[in-house]
Scaffold this motif. Structure first.
Motif, PDB file in Angstrom:
ATOM      1  N   ARG A  51       3.496  13.952  -9.370  1.00  0.00           N
ATOM      2  CA  ARG A  51       4.711  14.795  -9.361  1.00  0.00           C
ATOM      3  C   ARG A  51       5.077  14.744 -10.677  1.00  0.00           C
ATOM      4  O   ARG A  51       5.596  15.983 -11.301  1.00  0.00           O
ATOM      5  CB  ARG A  51       5.461  14.351  -8.236  1.00  0.00           C
ATOM      6  N   ALA A  52       5.483  13.746 -11.371  1.00  0.00           N
ATOM      7  CA  ALA A  52       6.080  13.690 -12.739  1.00  0.00           C
ATOM      8  C   ALA A  52       4.974  14.381 -13.670  1.00  0.00           C
ATOM      9  O   ALA A  52       5.503  15.095 -14.450  1.00  0.00           O
ATOM     10  CB  ALA A  52       6.100  12.291 -13.287  1.00  0.00           C
ATOM     11  N   GLN A  53       3.514  14.201 -13.531  1.00  0.00           N
ATOM     12  CA  GLN A  53       2.613  14.859 -14.240  1.00  0.00           C
ATOM     13  C   GLN A  53       2.612  16.297 -14.176  1.00  0.00           C
ATOM     14  O   GLN A  53       2.695  17.024 -15.213  1.00  0.00           O
ATOM     15  CB  GLN A  53       1.099  14.262 -14.144  1.00  0.00           C
ATOM     16  N   GLN A  54       3.068  16.688 -12.846  1.00  0.00           N
ATOM     17  CA  GLN A  54       2.982  18.136 -12.566  1.00  0.00           C
ATOM     18  C   GLN A  54       4.380  18.767 -13.162  1.00  0.00           C
ATOM     19  O   GLN A  54       4.306  19.936 -13.727  1.00  0.00           O
ATOM     20  CB  GLN A  54       3.068  18.428 -10.975  1.00  0.00           C
TER      21      GLN A  54
ATOM     22  N   GLY B 177       0.798  -1.107   0.112  1.00  0.00           N
ATOM     23  CA  GLY B 177       0.037   0.089   0.052  1.00  0.00           C
ATOM     24  C   GLY B 177       1.011   1.223   0.038  1.00  0.00           C
ATOM     25  O   GLY B 177       0.606   2.240  -0.823  1.00  0.00           O
ATOM     26  N   GLN B 178       2.089   1.098   0.786  1.00  0.00           N
ATOM     27  CA  GLN B 178       2.750   2.422   0.834  1.00  0.00           C
ATOM     28  C   GLN B 178       3.518   2.554  -0.508  1.00  0.00           C
ATOM     29  O   GLN B 178       3.811   3.552  -1.029  1.00  0.00           O
ATOM     30  CB  GLN B 178       3.704   2.229   1.876  1.00  0.00           C
ATOM     31  N   ALA B 179       3.837   1.516  -0.968  1.00  0.00           N
ATOM     32  CA  ALA B 179       4.719   1.278  -2.295  1.00  0.00           C
ATOM     33  C   ALA B 179       3.573   1.895  -3.347  1.00  0.00           C
ATOM     34  O   ALA B 179       3.984   2.891  -4.183  1.00  0.00           O
ATOM     35  CB  ALA B 179       5.051   0.101  -2.680  1.00  0.00           C
ATOM     36  N   ARG B 180       2.254   1.839  -3.263  1.00  0.00           N
ATOM     37  CA  ARG B 180       1.503   2.082  -4.384  1.00  0.00           C
ATOM     38  C   ARG B 180       1.196   3.618  -4.191  1.00  0.00           C
ATOM     39  O   ARG B 180       1.332   4.180  -5.363  1.00  0.00           O
ATOM     40  CB  ARG B 180      -0.097   1.423  -4.281  1.00  0.00           C
ATOM     41  N   ARG B 181       1.325   4.085  -2.946  1.00  0.00           N
ATOM     42  CA  ARG B 181       0.955   5.588  -2.807  1.00  0.00           C
ATOM     43  C   ARG B 181       2.098   6.430  -3.134  1.00  0.00           C
ATOM     44  O   ARG B 181       1.884   7.242  -3.639  1.00  0.00           O
ATOM     45  CB  ARG B 181       0.733   5.735  -1.244  1.00  0.00           C
ATOM     46  N   ILE B 182       3.326   5.686  -2.758  1.00  0.00           N
ATOM     47  CA  ILE B 182       4.652   6.443  -3.325  1.00  0.00           C
ATOM     48  C   ILE B 182       4.594   6.478  -4.907  1.00  0.00           C
ATOM     49  O   ILE B 182       4.878   7.678  -5.510  1.00  0.00           O
ATOM     50  CB  ILE B 182       5.845   5.471  -2.860  1.00  0.00           C
ATOM     51  N   VAL B 183       4.140   5.397  -5.487  1.00  0.00           N
ATOM     52  CA  VAL B 183       4.218   5.416  -7.165  1.00  0.00           C
ATOM     53  C   VAL B 183       3.055   6.317  -7.611  1.00  0.00           C
ATOM     54  O   VAL B 183       3.317   7.035  -8.550  1.00  0.00           O
ATOM     55  CB  VAL B 183       3.801   3.736  -7.563  1.00  0.00           C
TER      56      VAL B 183
ATOM     57  N   GLU C 117       1.956   8.715  -5.956  1.00  0.00           N
ATOM     58  CA  GLU C 117       2.581  10.309  -5.592  1.00  0.00           C
ATOM     59  C   GLU C 117       3.670  10.779  -6.891  1.00  0.00           C
ATOM     60  O   GLU C 117       3.639  11.842  -7.253  1.00  0.00           O
ATOM     61  CB  GLU C 117       3.156  10.410  -4.236  1.00  0.00           C
ATOM     62  N   ALA C 118       4.546   9.753  -7.219  1.00  0.00           N
ATOM     63  CA  ALA C 118       5.595  10.020  -7.899  1.00  0.00           C
ATOM     64  C   ALA C 118       4.849  10.252  -9.580  1.00  0.00           C
ATOM     65  O   ALA C 118       5.374  11.184 -10.104  1.00  0.00           O
ATOM     66  CB  ALA C 118       6.501   8.795  -8.256  1.00  0.00           C
TER      67      ALA C 118
END
Length: 105
Positions: A27-30, A15-21, A23-24
């Protein structure tokens, strides 16, 4: 650690890995969106600068052409004055010679 705890830990880590991905990805889209905006802004600035340079070049060329035209007008007027003076001098000379012929003849 029991098997259930291990499974919970794995699920929690996933779940943490999914959230990190996720969020990444956000951020990459931003970053992509911001980069695109900055690129468009730079493109607009370059176009604006090029347009100003073009206008300046055209203004200078127009001023130069107008100055050359004025100079040409001055030179033409001077030539016309010189031709008039020459024509008048020749006319006066011709009149003098004609009078001499008439009076001597």
């Amino acid at each position: 650690m029991s098997g259930i705890d291990a499974v919970r830990k794995i699920v929690e880590t996933e779940g943490q890995a999914r959230r990190i991905v996720d969020e990444a990805k956000v951020r990459a889209q931003q970053i992509l969106s911001q980069s695109s905006q900055e690129a468009e802004m730079l493109r607009q600035e370059a176009l604006s600068s090029a347009q100003k340079q073009r206008e300046e070049i055209l203004r200078m060329a127009k001023e130069k052409a107008e100055a050359e035209a004025r100079q040409s007008d001055v030179e033409t007027e001077q030539l016309l004055k010189n031709y008039r003076k020459l024509a008048e001098a020749r006319r006066d000379d011709a009149v003098s010679k004609a009078l001499e012929l008439v009076l001597s003849g």
